[in-house]
Design an enzyme around this catalytic site. Structure first.
Site, PDB file in Angstrom:
ATOM      1  N   ASN A 151       0.804  -1.233   0.000  1.00 16.90           N
ATOM      2  CA  ASN A 151       0.000   0.000   0.000  1.00 16.90           C
ATOM      3  C   ASN A 151       0.829   1.271   0.000  1.00 16.90           C
ATOM      4  OD1 ASN A 151       0.803  -0.556   2.642  1.00 16.90           O
ATOM      5  ND2 ASN A 151      -0.981   0.445   3.535  1.00 16.90           N
ATOM      6  N   GLY A 226       2.992  -5.392   7.564  1.00 16.52           N
ATOM      7  CA  GLY A 226       1.978  -6.218   6.921  1.00 16.52           C
ATOM      8  C   GLY A 226       0.942  -6.656   7.942  1.00 16.52           C
ATOM      9  N   GLY A 231       2.849 -11.040  10.845  1.00 14.07           N
ATOM     10  CA  GLY A 231       3.820 -10.430  11.763  1.00 14.07           C
ATOM     11  C   GLY A 231       4.049 -11.282  13.002  1.00 14.07           C
ATOM     12  N   GLU A 248       5.347  -3.707  12.105  1.00 13.53           N
ATOM     13  CA  GLU A 248       4.267  -2.722  11.949  1.00 13.53           C
ATOM     14  C   GLU A 248       3.088  -3.478  11.357  1.00 13.53           C
ATOM     15  OE1 GLU A 248       4.070   0.120  13.092  1.00 13.53           O
ATOM     16  OE2 GLU A 248       6.177   0.379  13.619  1.00 13.53           O
ATOM     17  N   CYS A 282      -2.608   1.287   6.978  1.00 14.65           N
ATOM     18  CA  CYS A 282      -2.676   0.758   8.342  1.00 14.65           C
ATOM     19  C   CYS A 282      -3.193   1.841   9.282  1.00 14.65           C
ATOM     20  CB  CYS A 282      -1.341   0.199   8.781  1.00 14.65           C
ATOM     21  SG  CYS A 282       0.002   1.332   8.584  1.00 14.65           S
ATOM     22  N   GLU A 462       9.362   3.178  13.843  1.00 10.12           N
ATOM     23  CA  GLU A 462      10.077   3.649  12.674  1.00 10.12           C
ATOM     24  C   GLU A 462       9.981   5.165  12.644  1.00 10.12           C
ATOM     25  OE1 GLU A 462       7.972   1.340   9.709  1.00 10.12           O
ATOM     26  OE2 GLU A 462       9.554  -0.159   9.854  1.00 10.12           O
TER      27      GLU A 462
HETATM   28  C1  UN1 Z   1       0.822   2.565   6.160  1.00 13.03           C
HETATM   29  O1  UN1 Z   1      -0.376   2.571   5.925  1.00 13.03           O
HETATM   30  O2  UN1 Z   1       1.450   1.474   6.234  1.00 13.03           O
HETATM   31  O3  UN1 Z   1       0.416   8.121   8.181  1.00 13.03           O
HETATM   32  C2  UN1 Z   1       1.645   3.777   6.311  1.00 13.03           C
HETATM   33  C3  UN1 Z   1       0.074   7.767   7.068  1.00 13.03           C
HETATM   34  C4  UN1 Z   1       1.130   7.564   6.004  1.00 13.03           C
HETATM   35  C5  UN1 Z   1       1.790   6.237   6.157  1.00 13.03           C
HETATM   36  C6  UN1 Z   1       0.879   5.065   6.245  1.00 13.03           C
HETATM   37  N1  UN1 Z   1       2.083   8.618   6.106  1.00 13.03           N
HETATM   38  O4  UN1 Z   1      -1.091   7.585   6.784  1.00 13.03           O
END
Ligand code: UN1
Length: 492
Positions: A151, A226, A231, A248, A282, A462
């Site tokens: 994504n 993922g 994970g 993550e 995510c 991260e």
């Molecule tokens: C993700 O969906 O794995 O904060 C990362 C955010 C983006 C990063 C998302 N800068 O929505």
């Protein structure tokens, strides 16, 4: 059909067994981007050996020099932004505005990592003995195995790979099989920037390839983004092998809207948070918790606004706001959750696949909203990873927070309120790695710690300055300049 390769020790090579998989455009399944190596343990072994060999010299390159190479990588990402945005949109579906943003995160991360080459601060402390000096340094760990989702095919890998490299580690990277082309561009850019052969390697493949990375004895750190199920399996294996692992994983992020909130702002926020990236972040807003005093009006406005969102292929329709979901499997999963939702709550928007006109050959899904969602509902608790929003009602700040926290995940969270006390309480009370006030649950910045608690992560962050804790180990150094044996602690 174009044939793409792995990138091992500075060479573009096919998988040793010659197996491949196809990469298709989720906005139009007839558009096959190319075939990619379906790599197995032997390919991972070649990459890991190259990375282990390259580590012997890369770790000795001064960190500011490694940083200069990453600064050049940032410049090249900038130069290739439009071309790469189109490649990314074609293979994973989000709109060009969003893929440009994805690359911007990598540019920001590259420049941050570049300057960190001149910091990577150690610490010192006084010695308990005379004529003795105590120092500590961040040391590289070795070969890092990086496994990521589709994504954010450039941004999320960059959060791991660029900090890992500036610290003096080398990398074996497995991009998602749904966004492999972006992974190859990553390699091209690092090569052009001056990353030596073997320091960065790309091995394409599926589960077996990921497992081989986790298992490989030369790989000492695993960085994974993922699903929570994958994970946890990786973490269990890394536990057995005593490897450092940073995870993550999923989210079920809630936006709270209190009765004193600016509703226009909160509406814009939830539309972007829930349906931007087709809900496939995510950090996406998948739960909306509305104060009962504004619930009905807000839902009416939300349903109207969601119906106006333009679905379409980002490459060919510049008006498109919501792209396809990534593949048939994910579309089926979302539709199954819609069925579950129908039995648990009220469907007030969407609920179906969209197939009109230019959408006919893609995996498009209508923005979908359920109301009356109880905290025990599966659509309240489980990550769906699509454009599906579950709305619940609350009657107080305490109930809002209790609903938001009643969840196995803890990545992002948001509250819309004009009550300064409620805002600060939410910053304190929401169980999540990230809390936004008067902003949606998405949009983390590259120079801030990123990650979550509970089912989302395993204690690492991260982004920003915290990612360097994942990719370094501390070494403590004692220098005794007394010219005699000095015994520490009880030895005296
Ligand atoms: C993700 O969906 O794995 O904060 C990362 C955010 C983006 C990063 C998302 N800068 O929505």
């Amino acid at each position: 059909m174009p044939q793409f390769s792995n990138y091992i020790n500075g060479q573009w090579v096919p998988s040793q067994a010659g197996s491949t998989f196809d990469n298709i455009n989720p906005a139009d399944q007839r558009d096959v981007i190319g075939s990619f190596p379906l790599s197995a343990a032997a390919d991972v072994d070649a990459a890991a050996q190259a990375a282990a060999e390259a580590f012997t010299s890369w770790r000795l390159v001064p960190a500011p020099k490694r940083g200069e190479i990453l600064r050049r990588a940032g410049d090249i990402f900038e130069r290739r932004k439009e071309e790469l945005a189109a490649i990314m949109t074609r293979e994973m579906g989000k709109t060009l505005t969003e893929t440009r943003g994805d690359i911007q995160e990598a540019i920001d991360t590259a420049y941050y990592a570049a300057t960190e080459g001149r910091r990577l601060f150690g610490m010192n402390a006084p010695s308990e003995l005379a004529n003795k000096m105590n120092l500590s340094f961040r040391m590289p760990i070795g070969v890092c195995g990086i496994i990521t989702a589709w994504n954010f095919p450039i941004a999320v890998p960059s959060w791991k790979i660029l900090p890992a490299l500036v610290c003096g580690n080398t990398v074996v990277f497995k991009p998602s099989e749904d966004a492999p082309h972006s992974g190859n561009i990553f390699a091209e850019i690092l090569e052009e920037a001056g990353v030596p052969p073997g320091v960065f390697n790309v091995v394409h493949g599926a589960v077996d390839c990921g497992k081989a990375i986790v298992d490989h004895p030369a790989i000492h750190v695993v960085g994974f983004t993922g699903s929570t199920a994958t994970g946890k399996a990786i973490a269990a294996r890394c536990g057995e092998l005593n490897k450092k692992v940073s995870l993550e994983m999923g989210g079920k992020n809630a936006q709270i809207v209190m009765d004193d909130a600016n509703l226009e702002l909160a509406l814009e926020g939830v539309l972007w948070g829930a349906f931007g990236t087709t809900g496939q972040r995510c950090t996406a807003t998948s739960r909306l918790i509305l104060h009962h005093a504004i619930h009905d009006e807000f839902v009416d406005r939300l349903v109207m606004a969601a119906a106006k969102l333009v679905l379409g292929p980002g490459l060919t329709n510049p008006r498109a706001q919501v792209g396809p979901v990534i593949n048939q499997r994910q579309l089926d999963k979302i539709l199954t959750y819609v069925d579950v939702g129908r039995s648990e709550a009220s469907l007030v928007a969407g609920g179906s696949r969209a197939t009109d006109g230019e959408l006919a050959n893609g995996f498009f899904m209508q923005p979908t909203i359920f109301t009356g969602v109880q905290r025990t509902a599966r659509i309240f608790q489980e990550e769906i990873f699509g454009p599906v929003l579950s709305v619940s009602v609350c009657s107080s700040y305490d109930e809002a927070v209790s609903l938001a926290n009643d969840c196995a995940y803890g990545l992002s969270s948001s509250i819309y309120t004009n009550d300064v006390n409620a805002a600060f309480r939410a910053v304190r009370d929401l169980e999540a790695g990230i809390t936004y006030v008067n902003a949606p649950t998405i949009g983390a910045e590259a120079h801030m710690p990123f990650g979550g608690i509970k089912g989302t992560g395993n204690g690492h962050r991260e982004g920003g300055w915290t990612v360097f804790d994942i990719f370094t180990e501390w070494k403590s150094v004692y220098i005794d300049y007394s010219g005699k044996l000095q015994r520490a602690q009880i030895d005296n």
